[in-house]
Design a protein around this motif. Structure first.
Motif, PDB file in Angstrom:
ATOM      1  N   LEU A 172     -39.564  36.994 100.643  1.00  0.00           N
ATOM      2  CA  LEU A 172     -39.267  38.271  99.987  1.00  0.00           C
ATOM      3  C   LEU A 172     -38.049  38.149  99.074  1.00  0.00           C
ATOM      4  O   LEU A 172     -37.000  37.653  99.478  1.00  0.00           O
ATOM      5  CB  LEU A 172     -38.994  39.355 101.016  1.00  0.00           C
ATOM      6  N   ASN A 173     -38.196  38.647  97.860  1.00  0.00           N
ATOM      7  CA  ASN A 173     -37.050  38.734  96.965  1.00  0.00           C
ATOM      8  C   ASN A 173     -36.354  40.088  97.167  1.00  0.00           C
ATOM      9  O   ASN A 173     -36.699  40.851  98.081  1.00  0.00           O
ATOM     10  CB  ASN A 173     -37.485  38.504  95.507  1.00  0.00           C
ATOM     11  N   LYS A 185     -38.270  43.088  97.641  1.00  0.00           N
ATOM     12  CA  LYS A 185     -39.149  43.015  98.816  1.00  0.00           C
ATOM     13  C   LYS A 185     -40.555  42.576  98.449  1.00  0.00           C
ATOM     14  O   LYS A 185     -41.543  43.043  99.034  1.00  0.00           O
ATOM     15  CB  LYS A 185     -39.178  44.365  99.554  1.00  0.00           C
ATOM     16  N   THR A 213     -36.900  36.559 104.208  1.00  0.00           N
ATOM     17  CA  THR A 213     -35.857  36.823 103.221  1.00  0.00           C
ATOM     18  C   THR A 213     -35.008  35.564 103.071  1.00  0.00           C
ATOM     19  O   THR A 213     -35.115  34.619 103.874  1.00  0.00           O
ATOM     20  CB  THR A 213     -34.949  37.970 103.666  1.00  0.00           C
ATOM     21  N   ARG A 214     -34.156  35.559 102.045  1.00  0.00           N
ATOM     22  CA  ARG A 214     -33.265  34.410 101.865  1.00  0.00           C
ATOM     23  C   ARG A 214     -32.418  34.171 103.116  1.00  0.00           C
ATOM     24  O   ARG A 214     -32.268  33.039 103.570  1.00  0.00           O
ATOM     25  CB  ARG A 214     -32.351  34.657 100.659  1.00  0.00           C
ATOM     26  N   ASN A 263     -42.362  46.368 105.246  1.00  0.00           N
ATOM     27  CA  ASN A 263     -42.064  45.155 104.467  1.00  0.00           C
ATOM     28  C   ASN A 263     -43.094  44.054 104.655  1.00  0.00           C
ATOM     29  O   ASN A 263     -42.809  42.888 104.416  1.00  0.00           O
ATOM     30  CB  ASN A 263     -40.674  44.611 104.819  1.00  0.00           C
TER      31      ASN A 263
END
Lengths: 197, 568, 267
Positions: A127-128, A131, A166-167, B401
């Motif tokens: 995810l950037n 999102k 995520t990162r 998400n």
């Protein structure tokens, strides 16, 4: 999405380049120097608009060399440490790239139904900041220059990580597995638009 | 020019949940009543099961008076004021009781005695700094007969948990003693609600069906609930929802002593030289009328109650009617309805039908039902889970998400998950504070040129701590029923216009800190009574309507029984 | 809920012609090669291309082309069933813009113009000529607000335009068919929503829980007795809620007999 945009704008207003660099330094572990290059990205130079929403907004091709012995997989993150609340604003997260890969082709698919090119088969996107598990290029506020870190990590294991990390989750998962890393750091500034917004 | 009408005994301003109840004891006592209502008459034929009309286009609320005077809001006096769109209440004979959820709770005894009970159990230092909370002028016992009266006159379904001290584990064991059972059994449960109840029992909690002003069987010659949904912001097509439009108002009309004037926008309450109310001025279809009366009951909901008082200035009341002590608009509070929890389940909930009042409640963490000695707040929240889903709403569900909000991946997701999420908003007790108040907005005006209400209020530390604590409990409950993902909304924030707005004309014995006395009559204007949640000084952890209606009945009965003294 | 067909004007015929042309371009080799997901229903795409498009009453032909192409990406037709095109979501929006959504017409007009400029500036082609993958890329940039600041001329953030179109597309996909969308109940079937009813007995609920309740394909206004005056978009202001005398034949007035025996809770 306006929400995310406002975060981006606020973040970039609060943070200048030097602060960003120190944040970045804390985020990485010392490791061997991986040589990272790109046919169309050069550190310190403006990105082509193809890699931004001013153009096709596709991901840039990348190559790497001086790969540490025992590398089983790669991961790549693109982040802007001058934006985000808290920083960085993440533009791209891709991992599970096979250890045999010599780089990434241009325009990695944004549709999960489209398979990855054979050379990076198995690669997975996370995810950037918006999102989404895709590459989205720079869209800094008009008149400001932002710095974009494309960081490549060489890993000692194929961690077979699940999609949509995520990162922060990726960095956590890679802890203790990073054999080397390197980056290419272009910049981007949006020109003043021809027509008023 | 204004038309002066023949005098009547009582004018009730607003025929909603509160005013619509008060007209019955007044007319039954032989008083002539004029009911002024800003909205119109709606019937069951107006209540189609239509999500676009009810929930997307907000009919009929979007075109009504209330929608043209939406309060503005700011968290505190240092912040800019926000203009908002969409008033949460509606006009109409029956008012918001037409489209409300019809949850009909009694308050917990603690809600009447927050100050003294907190001092007794934990020490008075536990009352949050800056709070203006007072004990009510009476306890639960004083209101119990009126709760009972309204439950039977309006019609409330439910399962008693405490009849004359005898506890019944099928009901809410934390409720205060009631004199008898509800007039109707509770609304039925679905398999999913049963599953949530079972999960609660597994946690050692006490699940129970909630009380609702909705018929669980035919009652007073009206139908039982059809369970088809669409009454969340919609009226009932079977007249099974016991709005005042189908219960107390028609019975008051049947006495021949209630005259309903609809489409009447009240602009001022007028006083004589002695400072007593003598008439009400209203506008209908562009024409101004003056309706003289011996007594006036103001029942136009918290925001409009406060606004009409502040707008009704005179020599006797230069700062607004009944405001010589500067208390009109003070002690404002609203339920902390944000800070919800949304869960994703790995199975279909089969929640496409049903209604928000059809569900399972948990009171283990409400009010003072649990020991706060080791905690950093007072009060608590009621956990409530119900069956209610509509298609557009379902398609807008949280995607946790896991997928983007559109496209093929979203479509595959929604096909699998449209019936797999549930949200709880958790009603939490809120206290009044010195810095939370209502006044007139200095710039924003309604179409007649009168200023709208400005809300200056935010949730303070005590409310935010309750929110975080009850979110933990709610998450544990969902997880016990198999939830695989949870999203929590942020706690705190500005108090925006809401259907659960309290205070502004608080009830209490001390005229220095309260607008109305223990019977709901103005300390300053003896023939002016105020109805609705604006007289309540605490919120409890549950919907205000039944308490508001019990208080209305009590105020109206007091007026009828003391007619000569009040109107002398 | 079906609408009386309108007289088709010459302008409408021209729009239909241009739609066929656009569909032919979108169905070309480049698009198919880059979008295997969209190729899942080539038959549906071909059928859509072959069918003359119905008239639009508010939008111009170019706007209608753009809107159809947008909603086709927002909720595509694929192996999971029909999408927003089949639901006639674009027609719902077009019709609502003449009624309840009339206040949004300027936002649509300006939004379409900016959207078109953005596509041409950034991707070098109008939206309808882009392959599906690039169409998605454009929509993502408009949704995120990244298309703001490009000189395309979005009023405020491009995200506001996206949000508006998405909200109305969802209404046209999942709302009551009375308003012109959700054709053949494809939106409700996608969700598994078993349909509008005016009574759900305990036995119905139990059938639902056993997956044995067949979907009820009816509009709210297919049931007798509900006032329609306020349902058709845009005329609410002319038909405020008014007194409605009780009709002795009103089927909503019946007291249904099911309640007591079938309560599953209480006792």
């Amino acid at each position: 999405m306006t929400h995310f945009l406002s975060l981006l704008l606020l973040g970039s207003a609060l943070l200048a380049g030097p602060v960003a660099a120190s944040v970045f330094a804390q985020a990485v572990a010392p490791a061997a120097k991986l040589v990272v290059d790109s046919p169309r990205l050069k550190s310190g130079e403006p990105m082509h608009k193809d890699f931004t929403p001013d153009g096709r907004n596709v991901s840039p091709a990348m190559t790497w060399s001086n790969v540490p012995e025992g590398t089983k997989a790669f991961a790549v993150v693109c982040a802007d440490f001058g934006a985000g609340l808290p920083p960085p604003w993440v533009h791209w997260v891709i991992y599970n790239i096979p250890g045999t890969a010599k780089g990434l082709p241009e325009a990695v698919p944004i549709d999960p139904a489209v398979p990855m090119p054979a050379a990076i088969a198995g690669a997975t996107q996370g995810l950037n900041g918006w999102k989404r598990a895709i590459y989205r290029g720079p869209a800094p506020p008009v008149g400001t220059t932002h710095v974009y870190y494309f960081t490549v990590y060489a890993l000692d294991a194929d961690l077979k990580l699940k999609p949509n990390l995520t990162r922060a989750e990726l960095l956590d998962a890679m802890k203790g597995h990073i054999l080397g890393q390197g980056d290419v750091v272009p910049v981007y500034e949006r020109r003043v638009p021809r027509t008023a917004e | 020019m204004a038309t002066r009408l023949a005098s009547t005994d009582v004018v009730v301003i607003g025929l909603g949940a509160a005013g619509g109840v008060a007209v019955l004891p007044l007319t039954q006592a032989g008083l002539d009543v004029v009911g002024l209502e800003a909205g119109n008459v709606l019937t069951r034929r107006d209540f189609a099961p239509d999500e676009i009309r009810n929930n997307v286009r907000d009919w009929p609320m979007a075109i009504q008076k209330a929608n043209q005077e939406v309060p503005t809001a700011r968290p505190n006096a240092q912040s800019p004021t926000m203009r908002l769109s969409g008033h949460p209440m509606m006009n109409g004979v029956g008012g918001t009781s037409l489209h409300y959820w019809a949850q009909s709770w009694r308050l917990n005894p603690w809600d009447f005695k927050v100050v003294s009970e907190t001092a007794r159990r934990y020490g008075s230092a536990r009352i949050p700094a800056g709070s203006t909370v007072e004990d009510w002028p009476f306890g639960y016992e004083e209101l119990e007969p009126f709760y009972d009266k309204v439950e039977w006159e309006v019609g409330v379904s439910g399962q008693a948990g405490n009849v004359n001290g005898q506890k019944d584990p099928r009901g809410n064991i934390f409720e205060a003693p009631r004199r008898r059972e509800y007039p109707m059994p509770p609304l039925r449960w679905t398999g999913w609600i049963e599953k949530m109840a079972e999960a609660a029992r597994g946690l050692g909690w006490h699940p129970f069906p909630g009380p609702a002003a909705i018929n669980s069987r035919s009652f007073q010659n009206r139908s039982g609930c059809m369970y088809h949904g669409f009454c969340n912001r919609g009226g009932c097509h079977a007249d099974a929802k016991n709005s005042t439009a189908v219960t107390t108002i028609p019975r008051a009309e049947a006495t021949g002593r209630l005259k309903i004037v609809s489409r009447a926008t009240v602009t001022s309450i007028d006083v004589d030289r002695q400072g007593r109310v003598e008439s009400v001025t209203y506008v209908m279809d562009g024409q101004e009328y003056v309706q003289p009366a011996k007594a006036v009951l103001l029942a136009s909901y918290t925001y409009e109650n406060v606004r009409l008082l502040l707008l009704s200035k005179s020599r006797a009341y230069p700062n607004g009617l009944s405001n010589n002590h500067g208390q009109v608009g003070r002690h404002y509070l609203s339920h902390h309805q944000g800070a919800g929890v949304t869960a994703l389940f790995p199975y279909d909930l089969k929640a496409w039908y049903g209604l928000p009042a059809q569900g399972v409640g948990i009171d283990n963490f409400a009010d003072d039902n649990f020991d706060h000695a080791g905690l950093d707040f007072i009060g608590g929240g009621n956990l409530w889970v119900y069956s209610d889903r509509r298609p557009i709403g379902a398609a807008n569900m949280n995607t946790f998400n896991r997928v983007p909000g559109w496209g093929a991946a979203w479509k595959a997701w929604i096909k699998e998950n449209a019936d797999r999420s549930n949200s709880a908003y958790i009603q939490k007790s809120t206290l009044p504070y010195e810095t939370n108040y209502l006044d007139l907005d200095p710039t924003v005006k309604d179409p007649l040129g009168f200023p709208v209400i400005r809300i200056t209020a935010e949730y303070k530390e005590n409310e935010r701590r309750i929110a975080a604590y009850t979110q933990d409990k709610m998450e544990a409950w969902y997880r016990a029923a198999g939830a695989i993902d949870i999203v929590r909304a942020p706690v705190g924030g500005t108090m925006v216009p809401t259907t659960h707005a309290y205070g502004g004309t608080r009830m209490g014995d001390n005229p220095e800190t309260n607008v109305v006395d223990r019977f709901g009559f103005s300390h300053e204007v003896p023939n002016l009574g105020v109805l609705g949640a604006s007289v309540m000084g605490t919120s409890g952890a549950r919907n205000p309507t039944l308490t508001s209606q019990a208080l209305s009945w009590r105020t109206a009965e007091h007026l009828a029984r003391n007619w000569k003294a009040v109107t002398a | 809920m079906s609408e009386t067909p309108r007289v088709i004007s010459r302008r409408d015929l021209l729009r239909t012609a241009s739609a066929v042309g656009a569909a032919a371009v979108a169905g070309g080799g480049e698009a198919a090669a880059q979008a295997p997901a969209a190729a899942a229903t080539p038959a549906a795409a071909a059928a859509a291309a072959a069918r003359p498009r119905e008239a639009y009453e508010t939008l111009t032909a170019r706007e209608a082309d753009m809107l159809e192409a947008i909603v086709a990406r927002l909720i595509p037709s694929d192996a999971n069933g029909p999408g927003a095109i089949e639901a006639r979501a674009a027609h719902y929006i077009d019709r609502s813009l003449a009624g309840a959504l009339h206040a949004e017409i300027d936002a649509y007009r300006a939004g379409f113009a900016a959207f078109d400029r953005y596509c041409r500036m950034s991707r070098g082609k109008p939206f309808v000529e882009l392959p599906p993958g690039d169409q998605d890329s454009v929509l993502i940039d408009v949704e995120s607000g990244a298309a703001t600041g490009t000189g395309a001329g979005f009023a405020g953030s491009s995200a506001a335009f996206f949000t508006m179109v998405k909200q109305h597309t969802w209404q046209g996909m999942f709302g009551d068919p009375y308003y012109g969308g959700n054709a053949d109940f494809v939106g409700w079937d996608l969700l598994g929503y078993p349909g509008v009813r005016t009574m759900v007995t305990a036995a119905d609920q139990q059938r639902l829980e056993r997956n044995q309740l067949p979907p009820n394909h009816r509009s709210a206004y297919d049931f007798d007795g509900f006032n329609k005056a306020t349902a058709r978009g845009g005329h609410d202001h002319d038909h405020g809620p008014g007194p409605m005398p009780d009709d002795p034949t009103d089927d909503l007035a019946q007291v249904h007999p099911y309640e007591q025996g079938e309560l599953t809770h209480g006792d």
